[in-house]
Write an enzyme that holds these catalytic residues in place. Structure first.
Site, short mmCIF file in Angstrom:
data_model
loop_
_atom_site.label_atom_id
_atom_site.label_comp_id
_atom_site.label_asym_id
_atom_site.label_seq_id
_atom_site.Cartn_x
_atom_site.Cartn_y
_atom_site.Cartn_z
N CYS A 161 15.63 -20.08 -18.68
CA CYS A 161 17.03 -19.70 -18.93
C CYS A 161 18.35 -20.15 -18.11
CB CYS A 161 17.15 -18.14 -19.09
SG CYS A 161 15.97 -17.58 -20.37
C1 LIG Z 1 13.58 -9.33 -28.52
C2 LIG Z 1 14.55 -8.03 -29.10
C3 LIG Z 1 15.43 -8.67 -29.77
C4 LIG Z 1 13.70 -7.26 -30.01
O1 LIG Z 1 14.41 -6.08 -30.28
P1 LIG Z 1 13.93 -4.66 -30.25
O2 LIG Z 1 14.79 -3.72 -30.81
O3 LIG Z 1 13.48 -4.57 -28.79
O4 LIG Z 1 12.38 -4.63 -31.11
P2 LIG Z 1 11.14 -4.16 -30.64
O5 LIG Z 1 10.39 -5.39 -30.30
O6 LIG Z 1 10.89 -3.06 -29.90
O7 LIG Z 1 10.87 -3.78 -32.09
C5 LIG Z 1 11.54 -2.74 -32.82
C6 LIG Z 1 10.83 -2.47 -34.08
O8 LIG Z 1 11.39 -3.48 -35.02
C7 LIG Z 1 10.10 -4.18 -35.53
N1 LIG Z 1 10.22 -5.45 -35.55
C8 LIG Z 1 10.10 -6.44 -34.63
N2 LIG Z 1 10.59 -7.79 -34.94
C9 LIG Z 1 10.60 -7.44 -36.25
C10 LIG Z 1 11.13 -8.43 -37.12
N3 LIG Z 1 11.12 -9.80 -36.67
N4 LIG Z 1 11.43 -8.02 -38.39
C11 LIG Z 1 11.21 -6.75 -38.66
N5 LIG Z 1 11.18 -5.69 -37.84
C12 LIG Z 1 10.73 -6.31 -36.75
C13 LIG Z 1 9.03 -3.62 -34.27
O9 LIG Z 1 7.80 -3.73 -34.97
C14 LIG Z 1 9.40 -2.27 -33.99
O10 LIG Z 1 9.13 -1.44 -34.94
P3 LIG Z 1 8.43 -0.06 -34.51
O11 LIG Z 1 9.68 0.79 -34.00
O12 LIG Z 1 8.02 0.56 -35.89
O13 LIG Z 1 7.35 -0.05 -33.40
C15 LIG Z 1 14.77 -7.42 -27.83
O14 LIG Z 1 13.71 -6.83 -27.14
C16 LIG Z 1 15.50 -7.80 -26.78
O15 LIG Z 1 16.68 -8.35 -27.00
N6 LIG Z 1 15.06 -8.37 -25.65
C17 LIG Z 1 15.82 -8.95 -24.63
C18 LIG Z 1 15.10 -10.22 -24.42
C19 LIG Z 1 15.36 -11.57 -25.00
O16 LIG Z 1 16.18 -11.56 -26.02
N7 LIG Z 1 14.86 -12.56 -24.36
C20 LIG Z 1 14.86 -13.74 -25.04
C21 LIG Z 1 14.18 -14.75 -24.20
S1 LIG Z 1 14.94 -14.77 -22.47
#
Ligand SMILES: CC(C)(COP(=O)(O)OP(=O)(O)OC[C@H]1O[C@@H](n2cnc3c(N)ncnc32)[C@H](O)[C@@H]1OP(=O)(O)O)[C@@H](O)C(=O)NCCC(=O)NCCS
Length: 379
Positions: A161
């Site tokens: 990144c």
């Molecule tokens: C990746 C990211 C967007 C996911 O968002 P999040 O809110 O943390 O999502 P989670 O993975 O914890 O999942 C939240 C819920 O949505 C669900 N979910 C995950 N992906 C999903 C999708 N594509 N569609 C629907 N639901 C989804 C999960 O299963 C989870 O359900 P639960 O609460 O019943 O367990 C988030 O973790 C993030 O912004 N991370 C920062 C890191 C990043 O973006 N890095 C990129 C590379 S550097």
């Protein structure tokens, strides 16, 4: 002999190559869900017996809300939405042809050269810096150098990144020290081959793009828009929370070279929790070291991985929300383009800045790696 006096270095032009193919969240989710339903049907018995987990379904609304991403560009779209393939179909090229990454790098490079009013003859060094290169050698940068008929030297570097900001740092140092007068930096972020389109948690994250920038001595700059680099700062801290394990050892360790752990995978929540405070501290410390107040920054060209990360970091820094003019977001159109995101934001969002205005370009992500540059608009 080089004098001990450092040259002032400027960013005098940038370039952006945007692939023609758009993949919307809706298209991506429809393909993933069709693939997941088929998988669940085929493995219904094992799933029922508890031997396999059913594949969960994805949702376009979740993606937009959790990440700010609405679409992404794909270098080649063919294959990504094909549920019997789920990866782009990028034909192999012969050694006599330009490589895919060199091709997109050159488009961005030409635009940056034009913006800076430079030709190949003005360039002393080419740096290709990105999250992945399609081969180890010869360097993509040397291929680009050859194709553009540039003299001097060229090399590739990988910092995930932070590849673009770290490359800007290296260019700044070369120009400041006088080892190069004018450097062409390119970030051909061909991310789609490393995306696991069968992984609900990450299939939406990345897009393809190439960005480029020219860094040169202030004395030679003739560009109508240019920024002096006042200072650079870099920081890394090892973490496996964002990881790819694809590499040349895949051939010899008898594992599945295309296994899910070989592709991009992350613990998104941990990344979010750990990187946001690191980025806030890093940027704040960098500005403090120069005696610059947060309020004195007119524009924040931040890394573009996730809108909620940007909102949190900006809120921690400013104590309030930023306007889209102050802290531009390009994630909705481009998705996460690895290191190129802050450079896309910089390239597209320079309106309404006056000479003397200060800005921050910063990346934060895999490694972990954080890079920042404090820049001042000079023309
Ligand atoms: C990746 C990211 C967007 C996911 O968002 P999040 O809110 O943390 O999502 P989670 O993975 O914890 O999942 C939240 C819920 O949505 C669900 N979910 C995950 N992906 C999903 C999708 N594509 N569609 C629907 N639901 C989804 C999960 O299963 C989870 O359900 P639960 O609460 O019943 O367990 C988030 O973790 C993030 O912004 N991370 C920062 C890191 C990043 O973006 N890095 C990129 C590379 S550097």
């Amino acid at each position: 002999m080089a004098s001990n006096k450092l040259n002032s270095a400027v960013i005098s032009g940038t370039g952006l190559f945007t692939p023609e193919n758009v993949v919307t969240n809706e298209e991506l989710v429809a393909a993933y869900n069709a693939w997941a339903n088929k998988y669940n049907d085929v493995h219904a018995e094992k799933i029922k017996q508890g031997e396999l987990d059913a594949k969960p379904l994805s949702s376009a609304e979740f993606i937009a809300k959790a990440s700010g991403i609405k679409q992404r560009f794909a270098y080649i779209k063919d294959g990504i939405l094909d549920i019997d393939r789920m990866r782009p179909r990028i034909p192999e090229r012969s050694e006599a042809e330009l490589s895919n990454q060199a091709e997109i790098a050159i488009h961005a490079a030409r635009e940056a050269l034009k913006a800076a009013g430079k030709t190949a003859a003005d360039i002393d060094a080419v740096v290709v810096s990105c999250a992945y290169t399609q081969r180890s050698y010869p360097a993509i940068a040397i291929e680009v150098q050859n194709a553009l008929e540039i003299n001097g030297f060229a090399f590739d570097m990988l910092v995930a990144c932070s590849a673009a900001t770290f490359a800007l740092h290296r260019a700044y140092e070369m120009v400041a020290a006088g080892t190069a007068g004018c450097v062409l930096l390119i970030n051909p972020e061909l991310t789609s081959p490393q995306v696991n389109y069968q992984d609900r948690d990450s299939h939406f994250i990345f897009g393809d793009v190439a960005t480029a920038a020219i860094v040169e001595k202030r004395d030679t700059c003739t560009a109508s828009q240019s920024y002096e680099i006042l200072s650079t700062r870099a920081e890394t801290k090892f973490s496996s929370n964002v990881r790819s394990n694809m590499g040349y050892l895949s051939r010899v360790n008898d594992v599945d070279p295309f296994g899910a752990d070989k592709l991009f995978h992350q613990n998104g929540r941990r990344v979010f929790k750990e990187v946001c405070p690191m980025a806030d501290r890093h940027i704040r410390g960098h500005l403090e070291s120069l005696g610059i107040a947060i309020e004195d920054i007119a524009r924040w060209w931040l890394h573009q991985a996730n809108i909620n990360m940007n909102n949190m970091i900006i809120h921690r820094l400013l104590g309030r929300e930023a306007t889209l003019e102050e802290a531009p977001i390009i994630l909705d159109r481009y998705a996460n383009t690895a290191s190129a995101g802050s450079i896309i934001a910089f390239h597209l969002h320079q309106d309404n800045l006056a000479v003397g205005d200060l800005g921050v370009i910063s990346s934060f992500g895999a490694g972990y790696s954080i890079g920042s540059l404090i820049v001042k608009k000079i023309t």
